[in-house]
Scaffold this active site. Structure first.
Site, PDB file in Angstrom:
ATOM      1  N   LYS A  85      41.865  38.839  35.384  1.00  0.00           N
ATOM      2  CA  LYS A  85      42.128  38.753  36.823  1.00  0.00           C
ATOM      3  C   LYS A  85      41.108  37.897  37.566  1.00  0.00           C
ATOM      4  O   LYS A  85      41.426  37.287  38.576  1.00  0.00           O
ATOM      5  CB  LYS A  85      42.189  40.155  37.417  1.00  0.00           C
ATOM      6  CG  LYS A  85      43.451  40.903  37.004  1.00  0.00           C
ATOM      7  CD  LYS A  85      43.656  42.160  37.831  1.00  0.00           C
ATOM      8  CE  LYS A  85      45.051  42.722  37.663  1.00  0.00           C
ATOM      9  NZ  LYS A  85      45.300  43.224  36.285  1.00  0.00           N
ATOM     10  N   GLU A 107      46.904  43.439  47.800  1.00  0.00           N
ATOM     11  CA  GLU A 107      47.465  44.734  47.443  1.00  0.00           C
ATOM     12  C   GLU A 107      46.905  45.128  46.086  1.00  0.00           C
ATOM     13  O   GLU A 107      46.491  44.270  45.302  1.00  0.00           O
ATOM     14  CB  GLU A 107      48.991  44.637  47.345  1.00  0.00           C
ATOM     15  CG  GLU A 107      49.523  44.088  46.014  1.00  0.00           C
ATOM     16  CD  GLU A 107      49.151  42.638  45.689  1.00  0.00           C
ATOM     17  OE1 GLU A 107      48.757  41.904  46.616  1.00  0.00           O
ATOM     18  OE2 GLU A 107      49.232  42.258  44.504  1.00  0.00           O
ATOM     19  N   SER A 374      43.783  41.021  27.177  1.00  0.00           N
ATOM     20  CA  SER A 374      43.656  40.719  28.605  1.00  0.00           C
ATOM     21  C   SER A 374      42.506  41.430  29.303  1.00  0.00           C
ATOM     22  O   SER A 374      41.991  40.943  30.296  1.00  0.00           O
ATOM     23  CB  SER A 374      44.966  41.031  29.327  1.00  0.00           C
ATOM     24  OG  SER A 374      45.379  42.365  29.071  1.00  0.00           O
TER      25      SER A 374
END
Ligand SMILES: *Cc1c(COP(=O)(O)O)cnc(C)c1O
Length: 393
Positions: A85, A107, A374
């Site tokens: 991210k 969000e 990830s």
């Protein structure tokens, strides 16, 4: 640069009239930064010196021996923040500064994207406000504490089911009111154009690095690449490096939760229907009236009722196969990687691993498989012990 607004019939920009000028402004900014040398240098510098790129590739010897294929991991778990991210938040928030915005909203469901946004905001000196469902705030206390420590304001959303989709609705409302000075940092490769293309762009670094690293390490491309899909950002990031290599098979792993037959899953690619929501045409889990259904997965990061439009196109065109993994299968892979290789994967990433282990014993026997790891799993330890019945909470 030619921007995709559609992937086949999917994607598009289904946004309220009042947001169109701001989406156009972001699209123009995107086209500009792609050519802007100082932006590119700053982006690369931060990825390297702040976030720790490039991330390594690890050959997992013990499990490769066990499953009979050569399995390699792209280690996004080692990126600062603990997941891929960070690539996206650094990219988009540099773009926010480029556009002269002072305030960034986002969000978050489980809180991972909220934490990445708050962390990056602290570093770049941007004011960050996060929208999060009240139910999620109660479930994800450590992430809420991290966001606050980074100096972000966390808005509790109690409308609807008080989870991710309601948080997105409130964040959109804030954006419409404050678009002048506010940037909306979208968390995955979904939403209205230009977000699917923009988020893909900032995550392409995973695929670029991985392709070059595999060529160097093994002198060949992998036979297969596998990633988990929530909204689809880590997956499109690594896939992008291999999409034009026809010989490389590509697989996405999506969450079957407690089983597709139970209805408690988040398997959008296999069980979703075409609809328009969150600014895009895509597949969504819906009831018979077309209302969005609450998704379920043990992995909070995969718990999204939609999917990025490019993935739907890649499934339709048969370039990528999207298979499902249950909670139980993901947990087994989570335990195995921890016990046999000393790496704790995020529950999300454990879905990709579980699929790799299954395929290593069937159509990918003896082949070279690259899995995108990830994120790291420290955040999931509490859920793990609860799942095993070893926690008193
Ligand atoms: C958020 C998250 C995901 C899911 O998001 P995508 O946009 O589908 O990549 C996957 N893995 C980890 C570790 C995450 O934090």
């Amino acid at each position: 640069m030619q921007l995709n607004t559609r992937y086949g019939q999917f994607g598009g920009c289904y946004a309220p009239e009042s947001l169109m000028p701001i989406l156009t402004e972001i699209e123009r900014g995107f086209i500009a930064i792609e050519q802007d040398e100082s932006f590119q240098l700053e982006f690369k510098r931060l990825l390297k010196d702040y976030a720790g790129r490039e991330t390594p590739i690890t050959y997992i010897q013990n499990l490769s021996n066990k499953y009979g294929a050569n399995i390699y991991l792209k280690r996004e778990d080692l990126l600062h923040g603990g997941a891929h991210k960070t690539n996206n938040t650094i990219g988009q928030m540099l773009l926010a500064k480029y556009l002269g915005k002072k305030r960034v909203i986002a969000e978050t469901g489980a809180g991972q994207h909220g934490v990445a946004t708050a962390m990056t905001g602290a570093m770049l000196g941007l004011q960050v406000e996060i929208y999060m469902g009240a139910v999620d705030i109660a479930r994800q206390k450590p992430n809420v504490e991290r966001m606050k420590l980074f100096g972000a304001k966390v808005h509790s959303v109690s409308s609807g089911s008080a989870t991710l989709k309601d948080a997105i609705n409130d964040a959109m409302r804030d954006w419409i009111t404050n678009a002048e000075d506010t940037y909306y940092c979208f968390g995955t490769a979904a939403g209205p154009h230009p977000f699917p293309a923009l988020v893909r762009y900032f995550q392409e670094i995973i695929g670029k690095e991985a392709r070059a690293q595999m060529l160097k390490l093994t002198r060949a491309l992998p036979d297969a690449v596998i990633a988990c899909v929530g909204g689809g950002s880590n997956a499109i990031g690594i896939f992008s490096g291999f999409l034009s290599d026809e010989k490389v098979a590509i697989y996405g792993a999506e969450p079957a939760g407690k089983g597709l037959e139970t209805g408690e899953h988040a398997a959008t690619m296999n069980k979703g229907e075409i609809g328009v929501f969150h600014g895009m045409q895509s597949l969504f889990l819906q009831d018979k009236d077309g209302q969005i259904k609450e998704p379920y997965s043990i992995s909070a990061g995969l718990d999204y009722p939609g999917i990025g439009p490019e993935h739907v196109y890649l499934q339709e065109s048969k370039r990528v196969s999207y298979l499902t993994i249950t909670d139980d299968e993901a947990i087994a892979a989570f335990e195995e990687l921890s016990k046999k290789e000393g790496i704790i994967p995020a529950f999300e990433s454990a879905h990709a691993l579980a699929l790799a282990f299954q395929l290593a014993q069937s159509q990918l026997k003896g082949k070279t498989i690259l899995v995108n790891l990830s994120g790291r799993g420290d955040k999931d330890l509490q859920s793990y012990f609860r799942y095993k019945g070893l926690s008193d909470e």
